[in-house]
Motif scaffolding. Structure first.
Motif, PDB file in Angstrom:
ATOM      1  N   GLY A 163       0.719  -1.281   0.063  1.00 52.82           N
ATOM      2  CA  GLY A 163       0.050  -0.141  -0.003  1.00 52.82           C
ATOM      3  C   GLY A 163       0.775   1.272  -0.064  1.00 52.82           C
ATOM      4  O   GLY A 163       0.366   2.203   0.102  1.00 52.82           O
ATOM      5  N   SER A 164       1.957   1.301  -0.130  1.00 56.27           N
ATOM      6  CA  SER A 164       3.008   2.407  -0.246  1.00 56.27           C
ATOM      7  C   SER A 164       3.740   2.352  -1.543  1.00 56.27           C
ATOM      8  O   SER A 164       4.059   1.265  -2.088  1.00 56.27           O
ATOM      9  N   LEU A 218       5.430   6.548   0.144  1.00 54.20           N
ATOM     10  CA  LEU A 218       4.287   7.611  -0.102  1.00 54.20           C
ATOM     11  C   LEU A 218       2.749   6.643  -0.166  1.00 54.20           C
ATOM     12  O   LEU A 218       2.933   5.745  -0.783  1.00 54.20           O
ATOM     13  N   PRO A 219       2.203   7.221   0.626  1.00 52.43           N
ATOM     14  CA  PRO A 219       0.933   6.325   0.432  1.00 52.43           C
ATOM     15  C   PRO A 219       0.226   6.461  -0.871  1.00 52.43           C
ATOM     16  O   PRO A 219       0.228   7.752  -1.478  1.00 52.43           O
ATOM     17  N   VAL A 220      -0.720   5.506  -1.304  1.00 53.21           N
ATOM     18  CA  VAL A 220      -1.303   5.627  -2.703  1.00 53.21           C
ATOM     19  C   VAL A 220      -2.700   5.480  -2.404  1.00 53.21           C
ATOM     20  O   VAL A 220      -3.350   5.253  -1.609  1.00 53.21           O
ATOM     21  N   ALA A 221      -3.226   6.155  -3.680  1.00 47.47           N
ATOM     22  CA  ALA A 221      -4.712   6.168  -3.701  1.00 47.47           C
ATOM     23  C   ALA A 221      -5.520   5.050  -4.180  1.00 47.47           C
ATOM     24  O   ALA A 221      -4.787   4.510  -5.198  1.00 47.47           O
ATOM     25  N   GLN A 233       1.703  19.447  -3.953  1.00 47.16           N
ATOM     26  CA  GLN A 233       1.893  18.700  -2.917  1.00 47.16           C
ATOM     27  C   GLN A 233       3.409  18.380  -2.013  1.00 47.16           C
ATOM     28  O   GLN A 233       3.250  17.711  -0.947  1.00 47.16           O
ATOM     29  N   GLY A 280      -0.825  14.349   1.279  1.00 47.72           N
ATOM     30  CA  GLY A 280      -1.540  13.648   0.505  1.00 47.72           C
ATOM     31  C   GLY A 280      -0.727  12.335  -0.021  1.00 47.72           C
ATOM     32  O   GLY A 280       0.088  11.685   0.188  1.00 47.72           O
ATOM     33  N   THR A 281      -1.862  11.795  -0.925  1.00 49.13           N
ATOM     34  CA  THR A 281      -1.638  10.591  -1.523  1.00 49.13           C
ATOM     35  C   THR A 281      -1.135  10.567  -2.909  1.00 49.13           C
ATOM     36  O   THR A 281      -1.037  11.452  -3.590  1.00 49.13           O
ATOM     37  N   ALA A 282      -0.341   9.718  -3.620  1.00 52.40           N
ATOM     38  CA  ALA A 282      -0.009   9.453  -4.837  1.00 52.40           C
ATOM     39  C   ALA A 282      -0.835   8.514  -5.687  1.00 52.40           C
ATOM     40  O   ALA A 282      -1.373   7.862  -5.350  1.00 52.40           O
ATOM     41  N   THR A 310      -1.177   6.303  -8.899  1.00 48.99           N
ATOM     42  CA  THR A 310      -0.224   5.326  -9.384  1.00 48.99           C
ATOM     43  C   THR A 310      -0.613   4.865 -10.992  1.00 48.99           C
ATOM     44  O   THR A 310      -1.803   4.977 -11.390  1.00 48.99           O
TER      45      THR A 310
END
Length: 357
Positions: free
Chosen positions: A249-250, A258-261, A277, A336-338, A340
């Motif tokens: 999940g990263s 980075l956290p991903v969406a 960001q 925030g999130t990235a 992918t």
């Protein structure tokens, strides 16, 4: 006002395909922007809708009426469409009033009250009615062109890059006036533009064209935050694209974990961030280390170019007056999130995708 429905629209000039199977729906009273680079088919699509050209295949419908394709071809003058070209296209031998009323029946062309009403609708004073077009500014000419397009109360208004010849300040002022006029008239409108800010700020929905195909149709916020692919992301605003490895999940990349969406499978990928960001901290902070290469100051915000530890370049958008100096070491943290995307076409280091370059 009427809805616009384009189905399977295809057009080629000789052996060169320009549009390939385009489907588009604009609700009655809606405002849609056609966005894309030069040569992607935006103006051709507009001309097919207006009736200036005929499609090879597919149909164009206004409300429940098919006006092109399926063995039908309603002439442009009978479609009930208002058209605003790039340069306004005012008739130099007619006054402002004469231009505004040109598309009305002869018995209504002398109605000064209607002229004043239309000029007020586009934010112009009725005192301009007797002026010649050359006595107006560029922004005023575009507003008169819109008033002329709105005068017959058309089912649809088409605008072909109407602000491209105006300077930045006048473009913004004219954009606002045009949008207010279209909203007040309850008009269904389609705007052709290659200006991302124009499309995002004016339209209810944005249709992105690429190589003659519609690649994404959505509202402006979704388009910016959830682009369909990296090409769309790079075209709609500035983008920071990084090679990464997805794990639990990263996204592990040069900027850290980075956290991903959303749910993303483990493995190689490319991640997308927007420059706003990126947050900069002191050199001894906890984020990834970078060095300031260049600073572009715009007043309302600034763009900071950063060289990363792997030699790649990214940019950060910063607010406020306190900016790092060129050559200064900083750390980068991500808010925030990235997003992918597939790893195909990886380049091995950070990539700046900037439509201004």
């Amino acid at each position: 006002m009427s809805s616009l429905t384009v189905t399977g629209l295809t057009k080629a000039f000789g052996a060169t395909p320009v549009l390939t199977g385009v489907d588009l729906h604009v609700p009655a009273g809606g405002f849609t922007a056609l966005l894309g680079p030069s040569g992607c088919g935006k103006t051709t699509l507009l001309r097919l809708v207006a009736g200036f050209d005929d499609p090879d295949r597919g149909t164009v419908g206004l409300g429940d009426r098919v006006v092109a394709g399926a063995g039908r071809g309603v002439p442009a003058r009978q479609r009930g469409i208002g058209f605003v070209p790039q340069e306004g296209g005012l008739f130099p031998h007619l006054s402002v009033a004469g231009n505004v009323t040109f598309g009305l029946p002869r018995r209504r062309r002398g109605d000064r009250g209607r002229v004043a009403e239309l000029l007020a609708l586009v934010g112009l004073d009725a005192d301009l009615a007797d002026r010649a077009p050359h006595q107006l500014s560029g922004g005023q000419q575009q507003r008169v062109a819109l008033a002329r397009a709105l005068a017959p109360e058309p089912a649809l208004v088409l605008l072909d890059e109407p602000f491209s010849s105006l300077d930045a300040a006048l473009r913004e002022e004219t954009r606002r006036a045009v949008l207010a006029a279209l909203t007040a008239a309850g008009a269904t409108a389609v705007l052709v533009t290659h200006d991302q800010a124009e499309a995002l700020s004016m339209a209810d929905q944005v249709a992105v064209l690429r190589d003659g195909r519609l690649v994404q149709l959505t509202d402006p916020r979704t388009l910016y935050r959830r682009p369909a692919d990296l090409d769309v992301a790079a075209f709609v605003g500035e983008s920071v694209v990084l090679d990464a490895e997805i794990r639990d999940g990263s996204a592990l990349c040069v900027l850290g974990a980075l956290p991903v969406a959303g749910a993303v499978a483990d493995g190689p990928a490319r991640v997308l961030l927007r420059p706003e960001q990126l947050r900069l901290g002191p050199p001894l902070g906890t984020g990834a280390r970078a060095r300031v290469r260049e600073v572009d100051f715009y007043g309302h915000d600034s763009r900071v170019w950063l060289t990363l530890s792997d030699g790649g370049t990214v940019t950060a958008r910063l607010e406020g007056a306190e900016l790092p100096a060129v050559g200064q070491e900083v750390t980068i943290e991500v808010a925030g999130t990235a997003l992918t995307f597939p790893a195909a076409g990886r380049v091995g280091r950070a990539v700046l995708a900037d439509p201004a370059l």
